[in-house]
Scaffold this active site. Structure first.
Site, PDB file in Angstrom:
ATOM      1  N   LYS A 112       0.833  -1.213   0.000  1.00  0.00           N
ATOM      2  CA  LYS A 112       0.000   0.000   0.000  1.00  0.00           C
ATOM      3  C   LYS A 112       0.873   1.271   0.000  1.00  0.00           C
ATOM      4  O   LYS A 112       0.444   2.320  -0.460  1.00  0.00           O
ATOM      5  CB  LYS A 112      -0.923   0.043   1.215  1.00  0.00           C
ATOM      6  CG  LYS A 112      -1.834  -1.163   1.396  1.00  0.00           C
ATOM      7  CD  LYS A 112      -3.078  -1.084   0.541  1.00  0.00           C
ATOM      8  CE  LYS A 112      -4.110  -2.150   0.877  1.00  0.00           C
ATOM      9  NZ  LYS A 112      -3.674  -3.539   0.662  1.00  0.00           N
TER      10      LYS A 112
HETATM   11  C1  PLP Z   1      -4.130  -4.693   0.032  1.00  0.00           C
HETATM   12  C2  PLP Z   1      -3.264  -5.904  -0.041  1.00  0.00           C
HETATM   13  C3  PLP Z   1      -3.460  -6.902  -1.018  1.00  0.00           C
HETATM   14  C4  PLP Z   1      -4.596  -6.848  -2.014  1.00  0.00           C
HETATM   15  O1  PLP Z   1      -4.406  -5.861  -2.981  1.00  0.00           O
HETATM   16  P1  PLP Z   1      -5.640  -5.356  -3.868  1.00  0.00           P
HETATM   17  O2  PLP Z   1      -5.102  -4.231  -4.657  1.00  0.00           O
HETATM   18  O3  PLP Z   1      -6.691  -4.924  -2.875  1.00  0.00           O
HETATM   19  O4  PLP Z   1      -6.088  -6.500  -4.694  1.00  0.00           O
HETATM   20  C5  PLP Z   1      -2.590  -7.977  -1.043  1.00  0.00           C
HETATM   21  N1  PLP Z   1      -1.591  -8.098  -0.150  1.00  0.00           N
HETATM   22  C6  PLP Z   1      -1.381  -7.166   0.817  1.00  0.00           C
HETATM   23  C7  PLP Z   1      -0.278  -7.369   1.791  1.00  0.00           C
HETATM   24  C8  PLP Z   1      -2.194  -6.033   0.899  1.00  0.00           C
HETATM   25  O5  PLP Z   1      -1.969  -5.122   1.866  1.00  0.00           O
END
Ligand code: PLP
Length: 495
Positions: A112
């Protein structure tokens, strides 16, 4: 060429990129999509000689066409700096039969950060460009990860304040500690008596409160959201797929134009959609492999053509993928519906009313670029264990879901193209699950003891984000009832 954005639910009122970033969601409830996907205007060879920041500029300038060169470069420079613990920003590591694209070197050691470290700068720049005089107040409800990433992205960014609500007894101890130790004079973290849904509902009510909005405006504030459907989060995520490809090219692991596969551990469908957009831009990607955990609503969708959220919600060891409504999928649905907003709107209405929809055969045919599968809890743990045993490389639970699904894909298709797996979190973020998967003897140890052991067995230094919370003082201890969220916001803003 200027790119405008319109809603997935109507083509009227196209807006500039900066306006789409400020608004987040379109007023009709749809998601903003570019009128067309731009094509890369530099060759892969030219891109191969660039730094992460330079590649970011080459990709993002094509989407954010109302930003000046200086504005965009300034945003990029502020985002991808020493907050990341490696100059490469997104290193590519070969282990076993794949390359792991490590997207977890930012402030909160999860992917993120790749978007949330630049969104605050895109947002404040957008505010300036649109003569917004108000201070921007970011409101977020979090089940753990997004809150911290948004907090560290917005901390001390001039012209912004950020308020995060989390369920007081609904996040892990490490997640809570990460949030309540957040520095920055514009940050505010509040635990609520209630669960994540209560926090989310409360935030939505505040966003929808017209009277409050008018009052805020009078006092010089306006709300905005750091939600993953904002194109200001989507566009920065396209960058690292381009970067990974040209890195492989530079290291002579592939020849120019050779197609690669990409595997993405998926929840809200934002990350994999970015890979799909990269492909549309001309990046030689073959299959987009969508990996789910036991909440396998996307796997079922890809195999049956029916999206059905009516099922039990499973709590797994990859909590950031525990999602039954993948919001960003709407952008793909819109596209395979022939960019037809009416058709998309119909399907989304069916989803919100009955919890499911089925796409036509014609639409399914356009999903050939995608392959979906899932990993059970047991398979996920086994994957962490086996990769560590055979290579010494330790991956987190989310990445392990992707790694496991990649093995299933290879078995099913015999396709052995060079493959990049998006590695979305540091194993230090999910230390207990990771260490238990490697050996059950670790089960009895305390959280920080496990951290030290992980460092020993992996040879990877404990990241700053973890070191800091060992000793960091608690700076936020506010708790409120779920009915008091609005008053809490007003108190914080002093209005
Ligand atoms: C948010 C997240 C995901 C999923 O990503 P999306 O873009 O929502 O599909 C996968 N792994 C981690 C560690 C995340 O924080």
């Amino acid at each position: 060429m200027e790119i405008l954005y319109h809603s997935t639910r109507s083509k009227g009122n196209p807006v500039k990129a900066s306006e789409a970033i400020l608004k987040g969601l379109s007023e009709d409830g749809g998601l903003y999509v570019p009128e067309k996907i731009p094509v890369l205007d530099k060759t892969l060879e030219e891109l191969a000689d660039m730094t992460y920041g330079q590649v970011a500029y080459e990709v993002m300038k094509l989407f954010l066409t109302d930003f000046t060169e200086e504005e965009l470069k300034d945003c990029i420079r502020r985002a991808y700096d020493e907050k990341f613990d490696t100059e490469e920003i997104a290193p590519l590591v070969e282990a076993g039969d794949a390359y792991y694209l490590e997207l977890f070197h930012g402030a909160t050691i999860a992917f993120k950060d790749m978007a949330l470290s630049i969104l605050p700068h895109l947002l404040t720049t957008s505010a300036k460009k649109n003569q917004v005089k108000n201070e921007i107040v970011i409101l977020t409800a979090t089940s753990g990860d997004t809150g911290k990433a948004a907090l560290s992205g917005f901390a001390d960014v001039e012209g912004t304040r950020i308020i995060v609500f989390y369920p007081k007894n609904g996040v892990s101890p490490i997640q809570e500690k990460q949030m309540v130790t957040q520095k920055g004079k514009n940050t505010y973290v509040v635990g609520i008596h209630g669960n994540f849904d209560d926090a989310q509902t409360g935030v939505k009510q505040i966003f929808g409160d017209k009277e409050l909005a008018a009052y805020m405006d009078e006092k010089g504030f306006q709300f905005s959201s750091a939600n993953s459907i904002n194109i200001g989060r989507l566009v920065p995520q396209i960058v690292y797929y381009v970067y990974a490809y040209v890195k492989l090219l530079k290291e002579e692991q592939i020849v120019s134009g050779e197609k690669i596969n990409v595997v993405v551990p998926t929840g809200n469908f934002g990350n994999i959609l970015a890979a799909f957009y990269a492909k549309q831009m001309g990046l030689p990607i073959d299959r987009l492999i969508c990996a789910s955990n036991e909440n396998k609503v996307l796997y079922d969708f890809f195999t049956s053509g029916t999206y059905d959220r009516n099922r039990e919600f499973v709590l797994t060891s990859s909590p950031s993928m525990d999602i039954l409504i993948s919001s960003n999928l709407e952008r793909l649905i819109y596209r395979i519906a022939g960019n037809d907003p009416a058709k998309n709107k119909e399907l989304m209405a069916a989803l919100s009313q009955g919890g499911s929809y089925t796409i036509t055969e014609e639409m399914r045919e356009q999903l050939r670029d995608f392959y979906g599968n899932y990993a059970s809890e047991l398979e996920t743990a086994q994957t962490i264990h086996d990769l560590y045993e055979s290579t010494g490389y330790v991956i987190d639970t989310h990445t392990a879901v992707a790694s496991c699904v990649y093995q299933k894909y290879k078995e099913a298709t015999k396709d052995d193209k060079v493959t990049v797996i998006a590695s979305t979190a540091s194993p230090y973020k999910f230390t207990r699950s990771v260490m238990n998967a490697i050996d059950s003897k670790y089960d009895a140890m305390g959280d920080f003891e496990l951290v030290d052991r992980l460092s020993e067995i992996s040879g990877v230094d404990v990241p700053r984000a973890i070191e800091e919370i060992r000793t960091a003082p608690v700076l936020h201890d506010h708790v409120c009832d779920k009915t008091q969220m609005k008053q809490t916001v007003k108190d914080f803003l002093g209005i």
